[in-house]
Design a protein around this motif. Structure first.
Motif, short mmCIF file in Angstrom:
data_model
loop_
_atom_site.label_atom_id
_atom_site.label_comp_id
_atom_site.label_asym_id
_atom_site.label_seq_id
_atom_site.Cartn_x
_atom_site.Cartn_y
_atom_site.Cartn_z
N GLY A 29 69.18 -9.24 137.32
CA GLY A 29 69.09 -7.86 136.83
C GLY A 29 70.41 -7.11 136.88
O GLY A 29 70.53 -6.00 136.34
N ARG A 62 65.52 -8.29 131.23
CA ARG A 62 66.26 -9.55 131.41
C ARG A 62 65.87 -10.20 132.73
O ARG A 62 65.64 -11.41 132.80
N TRP A 63 65.78 -9.40 133.79
CA TRP A 63 65.34 -9.95 135.09
C TRP A 63 63.93 -10.49 135.00
O TRP A 63 63.63 -11.56 135.54
N THR A 74 73.43 -8.57 135.87
CA THR A 74 74.42 -9.30 135.08
C THR A 74 74.76 -8.59 133.77
O THR A 74 75.51 -9.12 132.96
N SER A 75 74.18 -7.41 133.56
CA SER A 75 74.39 -6.71 132.29
C SER A 75 75.10 -5.39 132.49
O SER A 75 74.98 -4.75 133.54
N GLU A 76 75.83 -4.98 131.46
CA GLU A 76 76.49 -3.67 131.43
C GLU A 76 76.28 -3.07 130.05
O GLU A 76 75.97 -3.78 129.09
N THR A 117 70.20 0.64 128.79
CA THR A 117 70.73 -0.44 129.64
C THR A 117 69.86 -0.75 130.87
O THR A 117 69.55 -1.93 131.10
N CYS A 152 72.57 -4.14 126.32
CA CYS A 152 73.00 -4.94 127.46
C CYS A 152 73.91 -6.07 127.00
O CYS A 152 73.52 -6.85 126.11
N SER A 174 68.03 -4.35 131.19
CA SER A 174 68.41 -5.14 132.37
C SER A 174 67.16 -5.58 133.14
O SER A 174 67.07 -6.72 133.61
#
Length: 311
Positions: free
Chosen positions: A132, A73-74, A134-136, A66, A148, A70
């Motif tokens: 960065g 993603r950022w 917005t994910s879990e 994760t 994520c 993340s």
């Protein structure tokens, strides 16, 4: 290799050729083009390679822990914002060069270009930091968070809605407007100057030979309009999808045949393609770039042939 996987090579070739400074472009323009190619390269590394290719070939790799995904993603949002705003910066530079004679000598320099590129890149990376978070994790295995998924707060929190609206307006809505505005002003100035120059040359000598100055301006405007025009066309679908997704609040699709899912993936593909079109544009509009590209292809072939002959 797929076409998407070939994009990094395309951008690397553009960076190498442009950095040599033998394409007949000013150092200022070369700086912007290299900066744009580097940002595009980062877009391709972060999205098609770290996300799509890794998902297909390495689904159980550390890339899907994760915190790592993340970060990836950022990086996608940060590199995309940098790429978009460097296109705007290049458009502004060409506007100043063509329309602002007094400011041109101070602004259109290699040093100013380097400062602008650095500033735009830093601001783009800072503005996208919230993405960065917005994910879990989807699952936790042996205490390690994996994969994520979007947090529920991101989907339904008014704070995240406001942030996303700001980000979407900042990138790419505002760039769309600025690029169109500066392109229209630049084109208007060139048309007016062209008419005046043709009248002046006709009054002076009545010659029909080519005007070198106007030819250089024509090449400059073709390069500018090609880069910014392709950017707008390839980003329109993505922008429309962003608006639709927030209005419908539809974030999950249970079939790859779902029409909206297809639109989402298509818009993503077009967005990635926009990161490799500039190299094609250079090749189509700049003869010296084509010549350097040809030499870059021929040189290793000649070297291999000589090696074979010696054997």
């Amino acid at each position: 290799m797929t076409p998407i996987e070939n994009v990094p090579t395309t951008n690397l070739v553009a960076i190498v050729i442009l950095s040599r400074g033998k394409c007949g472009l000013s150092k200022c323009v070369t700086r912007y083009l290299v900066g744009m190619a580097a940002a595009d390269l980062l877009v391709v590394i972060s999205q098609p390679l770290l996300m799509w290719t890794a998902w297909i070939y390495f689904p159980q790799s550390f890339l899907f822990i994760t915190p790592v995904c993340s970060l990836a993603r950022w990086l996608i949002f940060a590199s995309t914002a940098a790429s978009v705003w460097l296109t705007v910066a290049f458009t502004v530079d060409r506007f100043v060069a063509i329309c602002c004679e007094k400011l041109k000598t101070k602004y259109c320099t290699e040093r100013t270009a380097a400062v602008v590129i650095g500033t735009v890149s830093v601001l783009a990376f800072l503005e996208t930091v919230p993405w960065g978070f917005t994910s879990e994790p989807l699952v936790i295995i042996d205490g390690v968070p994996w994969y994520c998924v979007l947090t529920s707060s991101y989907k339904y929190s008014s704070s995240w809605v406001v942030f996303e609206m700001f980000h979407r307006i900042f990138t790419p809505c505002v760039p769309f407007f600025l690029i169109l505005l500066f392109n229209i002003l630049t084109a208007r100035r060139i048309l007016v100057a062209s008419r005046a120059r043709r009248r002046l040359r006709g009054q002076k000598s009545g010659e029909n030979d080519k005007d070198r100055e106007m030819e250089n301006r024509r090449k400059s405007i073709v390069l500018l309009f090609s880069i910014t025009g392709s950017f707008i066309l390839l980003w329109v679908t993505r922008l429309v999808f962003y608006i639709y997704q927030r209005i419908s609040m539809n974030f999950v699709y249970y079939s790859v045949m779902h029409p909206v899912y297809i639109v989402e993936e298509t818009s993503g593909m077009l967005h990635i393609i926009s990161s490799c079109t500039n190299t094609c544009i250079y090749a189509l509009t700049q003869s010296k770039f084509r010549e350097d590209l040809k030499n870059a292809v021929i040189y290793p072939l000649n070297w291999i042939l000589k090696l074979i002959q010696r054997i």
